[in-house]
Scaffold this motif. Structure first.
Motif, PDB file in Angstrom:
ATOM      1  N   GLN A   1       0.802  -1.220   0.000  1.00  0.00           N
ATOM      2  CA  GLN A   1       0.000   0.000   0.000  1.00  0.00           C
ATOM      3  C   GLN A   1       0.838   1.276   0.000  1.00  0.00           C
ATOM      4  O   GLN A   1       0.352   2.340  -0.386  1.00  0.00           O
ATOM      5  N   ARG A   2       2.093   1.185   0.408  1.00  0.00           N
ATOM      6  CA  ARG A   2       2.951   2.373   0.409  1.00  0.00           C
ATOM      7  C   ARG A   2       3.791   2.497  -0.863  1.00  0.00           C
ATOM      8  O   ARG A   2       4.594   3.419  -0.993  1.00  0.00           O
ATOM      9  N   ALA A   3       3.607   1.578  -1.788  1.00  0.00           N
ATOM     10  CA  ALA A   3       4.376   1.631  -3.032  1.00  0.00           C
ATOM     11  C   ALA A   3       3.881   2.781  -3.908  1.00  0.00           C
ATOM     12  O   ALA A   3       2.680   3.040  -4.008  1.00  0.00           O
ATOM     13  N   LEU A   4       4.814   3.470  -4.537  1.00  0.00           N
ATOM     14  CA  LEU A   4       4.496   4.542  -5.468  1.00  0.00           C
ATOM     15  C   LEU A   4       3.639   3.982  -6.597  1.00  0.00           C
ATOM     16  O   LEU A   4       3.937   2.918  -7.147  1.00  0.00           O
ATOM     17  N   ARG A   5       2.566   4.676  -6.973  1.00  0.00           N
ATOM     18  CA  ARG A   5       1.699   4.172  -8.022  1.00  0.00           C
ATOM     19  C   ARG A   5       2.212   4.579  -9.405  1.00  0.00           C
ATOM     20  O   ARG A   5       2.614   5.728  -9.612  1.00  0.00           O
ATOM     21  N   PRO A   6       2.225   3.636 -10.357  1.00  0.00           N
ATOM     22  CA  PRO A   6       2.619   3.977 -11.722  1.00  0.00           C
ATOM     23  C   PRO A   6       1.535   4.805 -12.407  1.00  0.00           C
ATOM     24  O   PRO A   6       0.351   4.708 -12.070  1.00  0.00           O
ATOM     25  N   GLU A   7       1.952   5.612 -13.369  1.00  0.00           N
ATOM     26  CA  GLU A   7       0.981   6.368 -14.157  1.00  0.00           C
ATOM     27  C   GLU A   7       0.306   5.461 -15.176  1.00  0.00           C
ATOM     28  O   GLU A   7      -0.862   5.674 -15.528  1.00  0.00           O
ATOM     29  N   LEU A   8       1.044   4.460 -15.632  1.00  0.00           N
ATOM     30  CA  LEU A   8       0.502   3.551 -16.631  1.00  0.00           C
ATOM     31  C   LEU A   8       1.133   2.171 -16.458  1.00  0.00           C
ATOM     32  O   LEU A   8       2.352   2.057 -16.309  1.00  0.00           O
ATOM     33  N   THR A   9       0.292   1.138 -16.483  1.00  0.00           N
ATOM     34  CA  THR A   9       0.770  -0.241 -16.486  1.00  0.00           C
ATOM     35  C   THR A   9       0.327  -0.896 -17.791  1.00  0.00           C
ATOM     36  O   THR A   9      -0.862  -0.855 -18.135  1.00  0.00           O
ATOM     37  N   VAL A  10       1.282  -1.475 -18.507  1.00  0.00           N
ATOM     38  CA  VAL A  10       0.982  -2.164 -19.764  1.00  0.00           C
ATOM     39  C   VAL A  10       1.220  -3.656 -19.567  1.00  0.00           C
ATOM     40  O   VAL A  10       2.330  -4.074 -19.226  1.00  0.00           O
ATOM     41  N   VAL A  11       0.189  -4.457 -19.770  1.00  0.00           N
ATOM     42  CA  VAL A  11       0.294  -5.900 -19.674  1.00  0.00           C
ATOM     43  C   VAL A  11       0.544  -6.472 -21.065  1.00  0.00           C
ATOM     44  O   VAL A  11      -0.213  -6.201 -22.003  1.00  0.00           O
ATOM     45  N   LEU A  12       1.632  -7.215 -21.204  1.00  0.00           N
ATOM     46  CA  LEU A  12       1.957  -7.877 -22.461  1.00  0.00           C
ATOM     47  C   LEU A  12       1.311  -9.261 -22.446  1.00  0.00           C
ATOM     48  O   LEU A  12       1.788 -10.168 -21.774  1.00  0.00           O
ATOM     49  N   ASP A  13       0.213  -9.392 -23.160  1.00  0.00           N
ATOM     50  CA  ASP A  13      -0.526 -10.646 -23.186  1.00  0.00           C
ATOM     51  C   ASP A  13       0.079 -11.588 -24.219  1.00  0.00           C
ATOM     52  O   ASP A  13       0.259 -11.213 -25.387  1.00  0.00           O
ATOM     53  N   VAL A  14       0.399 -12.800 -23.792  1.00  0.00           N
ATOM     54  CA  VAL A  14       1.018 -13.765 -24.693  1.00  0.00           C
ATOM     55  C   VAL A  14       0.460 -15.151 -24.384  1.00  0.00           C
ATOM     56  O   VAL A  14       0.163 -15.472 -23.218  1.00  0.00           O
ATOM     57  N   ASP A  15       0.308 -15.971 -25.419  1.00  0.00           N
ATOM     58  CA  ASP A  15      -0.118 -17.346 -25.233  1.00  0.00           C
ATOM     59  C   ASP A  15       0.936 -18.090 -24.407  1.00  0.00           C
ATOM     60  O   ASP A  15       2.128 -17.984 -24.696  1.00  0.00           O
ATOM     61  N   PRO A  16       0.536 -18.820 -23.366  1.00  0.00           N
ATOM     62  CA  PRO A  16       1.525 -19.521 -22.527  1.00  0.00           C
ATOM     63  C   PRO A  16       2.432 -20.455 -23.313  1.00  0.00           C
ATOM     64  O   PRO A  16       3.601 -20.625 -22.946  1.00  0.00           O
ATOM     65  N   ASP A  17       1.940 -21.065 -24.398  1.00  0.00           N
ATOM     66  CA  ASP A  17       2.784 -21.946 -25.205  1.00  0.00           C
ATOM     67  C   ASP A  17       3.860 -21.152 -25.945  1.00  0.00           C
ATOM     68  O   ASP A  17       5.003 -21.607 -26.076  1.00  0.00           O
ATOM     69  N   VAL A  18       3.491 -19.965 -26.431  1.00  0.00           N
ATOM     70  CA  VAL A  18       4.464 -19.095 -27.092  1.00  0.00           C
ATOM     71  C   VAL A  18       5.531 -18.668 -26.093  1.00  0.00           C
ATOM     72  O   VAL A  18       6.733 -18.694 -26.380  1.00  0.00           O
ATOM     73  N   ALA A  19       5.094 -18.275 -24.911  1.00  0.00           N
ATOM     74  CA  ALA A  19       6.034 -17.840 -23.874  1.00  0.00           C
ATOM     75  C   ALA A  19       6.956 -18.982 -23.467  1.00  0.00           C
ATOM     76  O   ALA A  19       8.160 -18.786 -23.248  1.00  0.00           O
ATOM     77  N   GLU A  20       6.420 -20.195 -23.375  1.00  0.00           N
ATOM     78  CA  GLU A  20       7.235 -21.349 -22.996  1.00  0.00           C
ATOM     79  C   GLU A  20       8.311 -21.618 -24.039  1.00  0.00           C
ATOM     80  O   GLU A  20       9.464 -21.921 -23.694  1.00  0.00           O
ATOM     81  N   ALA A  21       7.951 -21.507 -25.315  1.00  0.00           N
ATOM     82  CA  ALA A  21       8.933 -21.711 -26.379  1.00  0.00           C
ATOM     83  C   ALA A  21      10.032 -20.652 -26.312  1.00  0.00           C
ATOM     84  O   ALA A  21      11.212 -20.949 -26.532  1.00  0.00           O
ATOM     85  N   ARG A  22       9.670 -19.432 -25.995  1.00  0.00           N
ATOM     86  CA  ARG A  22      10.669 -18.370 -25.865  1.00  0.00           C
ATOM     87  C   ARG A  22      11.611 -18.666 -24.712  1.00  0.00           C
ATOM     88  O   ARG A  22      12.828 -18.486 -24.831  1.00  0.00           O
ATOM     89  N   ARG A  23      11.064 -19.105 -23.596  1.00  0.00           N
ATOM     90  CA  ARG A  23      11.915 -19.417 -22.446  1.00  0.00           C
ATOM     91  C   ARG A  23      12.870 -20.563 -22.779  1.00  0.00           C
ATOM     92  O   ARG A  23      14.048 -20.532 -22.401  1.00  0.00           O
ATOM     93  N   ALA A  24      12.372 -21.562 -23.480  1.00  0.00           N
ATOM     94  CA  ALA A  24      13.211 -22.700 -23.848  1.00  0.00           C
ATOM     95  C   ALA A  24      14.343 -22.291 -24.776  1.00  0.00           C
ATOM     96  O   ALA A  24      15.460 -22.832 -24.699  1.00  0.00           O
ATOM     97  N   SER A  25      14.085 -21.306 -25.638  1.00  0.00           N
ATOM     98  CA  SER A  25      15.107 -20.871 -26.603  1.00  0.00           C
ATOM     99  C   SER A  25      16.269 -20.165 -25.927  1.00  0.00           C
ATOM    100  O   SER A  25      17.343 -20.022 -26.520  1.00  0.00           O
TER     101      SER A  25
END
Length: 219
Positions: free
Chosen positions: A136-160
Motif C-alpha cells: 500500500q505504500r508503493a508509489l503508483r505507476p501512471e501507466l501499467t501495460v500488460v503484455l498478453d502472450v499465449d503460454p505456449d508461445v512464452a514457454e517456447a521463448r523461455r526454452a530458446s
C-alpha cells in the motif's frame, strides 16, 4: 509528446517480453528526446539481489514459500522506490520498470493457489487483500501495460534461452498467471492498465507498444 518524470510499468508472464520491450521503449523515448531509464524488479539493491538468488534456485522450500517471497518483494519494492524511482522521477526522468506490484499480486496469488491455498473466491480475496496491504505504500505507476502472450508461445521463448528454468517457470503456474494477467484491471482497480498483444515478433510488438503508450499518455 512530453513524458518528463512519468512512471510506466510493463507486466506479463515469463517469456512475454517485458525486459526486451522495456529496453526498446526506453530507446524509443530517448530517440524522441525524452530522458528515460530502464529498471526492473527484483531491483539491483541488496534485497533484490537476494530475491534473484532465490528465484534462480538458491533457496530452500521455506525461504521460497509464497508468503515469505511476498514479504521480500514488498520490502525490495519500497527500497527500489526510495533508491531509484523517486529520485529519477524527481529529476524529470521517465522510468520504465520491468514488473512492479502487479507481479506480486499475480505471482504470489498463483503460487498460493498452486500450493493448495486460496482455492475458493473468499480465500483468494483474503490473500489479495493481504498482498495489497503489503504494497500500500508503493508509489503508483501512471501507466501499467500488460503484455498478453499465449503460454505456449512464452514457454517456447523461455526454452530458446537455453537457461535452467527459474522458480516460477512451471507450465501449470504460467497458465494460471496468464489467466490472472488477463484480468489485471481487477487486481489493481485504481491503476490505469492497458493490454498489448505480445505474441508477434519483437519489433512488431515494440511498434504497437510505442503507439499505445504515446496514445495513452499524450502530449
Amino acid at each position: 509528446m512530453s513524458l518528463a518524470g512519468r512512471f510506466i510499468v510493463l507486466e506479463g508472464i515469463d517469456g512475454s517480453g517485458t525486459t526486451s520491450q522495456g529496453q526498446r521503449l526506453v530507446a524509443s523515448l530517448e530517440a524522441a528526446g525524452i530522458r528515460a531509464r530502464f529498471t526492473c524488479e527484483p531491483s539491483a539493491g541488496p534485497l533484490g539481489k537476494q530475491l534473484r538468488q532465490l528465484l534462480s534456485g538458491g533457496g530452500d522450500e521455506a525461504s521460497c514459500a509464497w508468503d515469505t517471497l511476498a514479504l521480500l518483494f514488498a520490502a525490495d519494492r519500497l527500497d527500489h522506490v526510495a533508491r531509484e524511482l523517486r529520485p529519477a522521477l524527481a529529476a524529470g526522468i521517465t522510468v520504465v520498470c520491468d514488473r512492479y506490484d502487479l507481479s506480486s499480486l499475480a505471482y504470489q496469488l498463483a503460487s498460493h493457489q498452486s500450493a493448495g491455498g486460496a482455492a475458493d473466491a473468499a480465500s483468494a480475496e483474503a490473500t489479495l487483500a493481504w498482498l495489497r496491504a503489503l504494497n500500500q505504500r508503493a508509489l503508483r505507476p501512471e501507466l501499467t501495460v500488460v503484455l498478453d502472450v499465449d503460454p505456449d508461445v512464452a514457454e517456447a521463448r523461455r526454452a530458446s534461452r537455453g537457461a535452467p528454468p527459474e522458480l516460477f517457470e512451471r507450465r501449470e503456474l504460467q497458465r494460471r498467471l496468464a489467466s490472472l494477467y488477463a484480468r489485471a484491471e481487477q487486481l489493481v482497480p485504481a491503476d490505469r492498465v492497458l493490454h498489448v498483444d505480445a505474441n508477434a515478433e519483437l519489433s512488431a510488438v515494440a511498434e504497437q507498444l510505442w503507439a499505445r503508450v504515446t496514445e495513452a499518455l499524450g502530449p
